[in-house]
Design a protein around this motif. Sequence first.
Motif, short mmCIF file in Angstrom:
data_model
loop_
_atom_site.label_atom_id
_atom_site.label_comp_id
_atom_site.label_asym_id
_atom_site.label_seq_id
_atom_site.Cartn_x
_atom_site.Cartn_y
_atom_site.Cartn_z
N LEU A 1 0.83 -1.19 0.00
CA LEU A 1 0.00 0.00 0.00
C LEU A 1 0.87 1.26 0.00
O LEU A 1 2.03 1.22 0.43
CB LEU A 1 -0.93 0.01 1.22
CG LEU A 1 -1.82 -1.22 1.39
CD1 LEU A 1 -2.64 -1.10 2.67
CD2 LEU A 1 -2.74 -1.42 0.19
N TYR A 2 0.29 2.35 -0.45
CA TYR A 2 1.03 3.61 -0.50
C TYR A 2 0.24 4.72 0.19
O TYR A 2 -0.97 4.87 -0.03
CB TYR A 2 1.32 4.02 -1.95
CG TYR A 2 2.34 3.13 -2.62
CD1 TYR A 2 3.69 3.47 -2.59
CD2 TYR A 2 1.97 1.95 -3.25
CE1 TYR A 2 4.65 2.64 -3.19
CE2 TYR A 2 2.91 1.12 -3.84
CZ TYR A 2 4.25 1.48 -3.81
OH TYR A 2 5.19 0.66 -4.39
N GLY B 1 -8.84 1.55 1.22
CA GLY B 1 -8.05 2.03 0.09
C GLY B 1 -8.77 1.90 -1.23
O GLY B 1 -9.91 1.46 -1.32
N LYS C 1 -7.67 1.42 -5.70
CA LYS C 1 -6.61 1.19 -6.68
C LYS C 1 -6.56 2.34 -7.68
O LYS C 1 -7.57 2.71 -8.27
CB LYS C 1 -6.84 -0.13 -7.43
CG LYS C 1 -5.65 -0.55 -8.29
CD LYS C 1 -5.86 -1.95 -8.86
CE LYS C 1 -4.63 -2.39 -9.67
NZ LYS C 1 -4.80 -3.76 -10.21
N GLN D 1 -1.14 1.18 -8.45
CA GLN D 1 -0.89 1.29 -7.02
C GLN D 1 -2.17 1.15 -6.21
O GLN D 1 -3.26 1.51 -6.67
CB GLN D 1 -0.25 2.66 -6.70
CG GLN D 1 1.19 2.80 -7.13
CD GLN D 1 1.81 4.09 -6.61
OE1 GLN D 1 1.13 5.08 -6.37
NE2 GLN D 1 3.12 4.09 -6.44
N HIS D 2 -2.01 0.61 -5.00
CA HIS D 2 -3.11 0.54 -4.05
C HIS D 2 -2.89 1.64 -3.01
O HIS D 2 -1.94 1.59 -2.23
CB HIS D 2 -3.19 -0.83 -3.39
CG HIS D 2 -3.58 -1.93 -4.34
ND1 HIS D 2 -2.65 -2.65 -5.07
CD2 HIS D 2 -4.80 -2.39 -4.71
CE1 HIS D 2 -3.28 -3.53 -5.82
NE2 HIS D 2 -4.59 -3.39 -5.63
N ILE E 1 -3.79 4.09 0.20
CA ILE E 1 -4.49 4.12 1.49
C ILE E 1 -5.38 5.36 1.53
O ILE E 1 -4.90 6.48 1.33
CB ILE E 1 -3.51 4.15 2.67
CG1 ILE E 1 -2.69 2.85 2.73
CG2 ILE E 1 -4.25 4.36 3.99
CD1 ILE E 1 -1.60 2.86 3.79
#
Length: 307
Positions: A241-242, A265, A267, A271-272, A274
Amino acid sequence: MKLRLCLWKAIATALMVMSLTSLTRSSEYEYLGWKSDLFNNGRIYDKPPQCVGIPDDLRLCHNVGYTEMLLPNLLEHETMTEVRQQAGSWVPLVHKNCHPSTQVFLCSLFAPVCMDRPIYPCRYLCEEVRDACTPIMEAFGFPWPEMLTCDKFPQGEVCISAPNNTKPSVATGLPKVCPPCDHAVDVDGILEHICASDFVIKTKIKEVKRENLDRKVILQKRKKTLKMGTLKKKDMKKLILYLKNGADCPCSQLDNLSNYYLIMGRKVEKQHIITGIYKWDKSSKEFKKTMKKLRSHKCPAFENVFK
């Protein structure tokens, strides 16, 4: 046509209309032939707009200062179902208080006050809300949506403005808390956030690393999915996660990685991101109540307006 003064008095504390005299020039105005020349895709409706009550489950416009709205609204939603689907996505942003008039601006479009002619928000109000809220939206991986392009709104004519006593908060010099980490623990707020997110998981965090302007959050192997959404089983095995633009802002939830977390979160491209993070706190009555209510809670079907 004359203004419905009784309705206008009811919202005077929340909305301000400028240049009221220009309304008197619109004696030829008819709802049946209304077509917005502010929006390129404006259209003529089969039946006149109706004045209807703002329903209890349209939470975006709770306590906005009036109780009835025009339908179709100024975003061309013709049914209350359409209004609910798109308005629900904005509730978490209003809770962030990024601008004092975020709710006034959004509700002037989603749930416009019943008047004898449609009145749009002023362009400068749109620009103020956009400029104040875009950094928070970007932290959640959202762009400012095309349907709210500020150039579409009027300037120098009748329009809805911010009340005189609302001013954006002044920066104190202290770093602001990362938006996904800045949440009160209350039942309605968490449930609304869960509903507005693509996926929700319960997990522990293995480590957190800085990656450019973001924080990269690496999870432990054991995870429990509370809402699968856009996640796939293959994503769960090596889910990273980012925290967007979160490299330098405080996030107290990540100070001690021994906790379990409730993480929400969405997508964005590959990227996934937060969008919300809470400590899984069994000692909190509000958190326990939320988890109990979640078992039977049904989220409305939100439509993604952030394209």
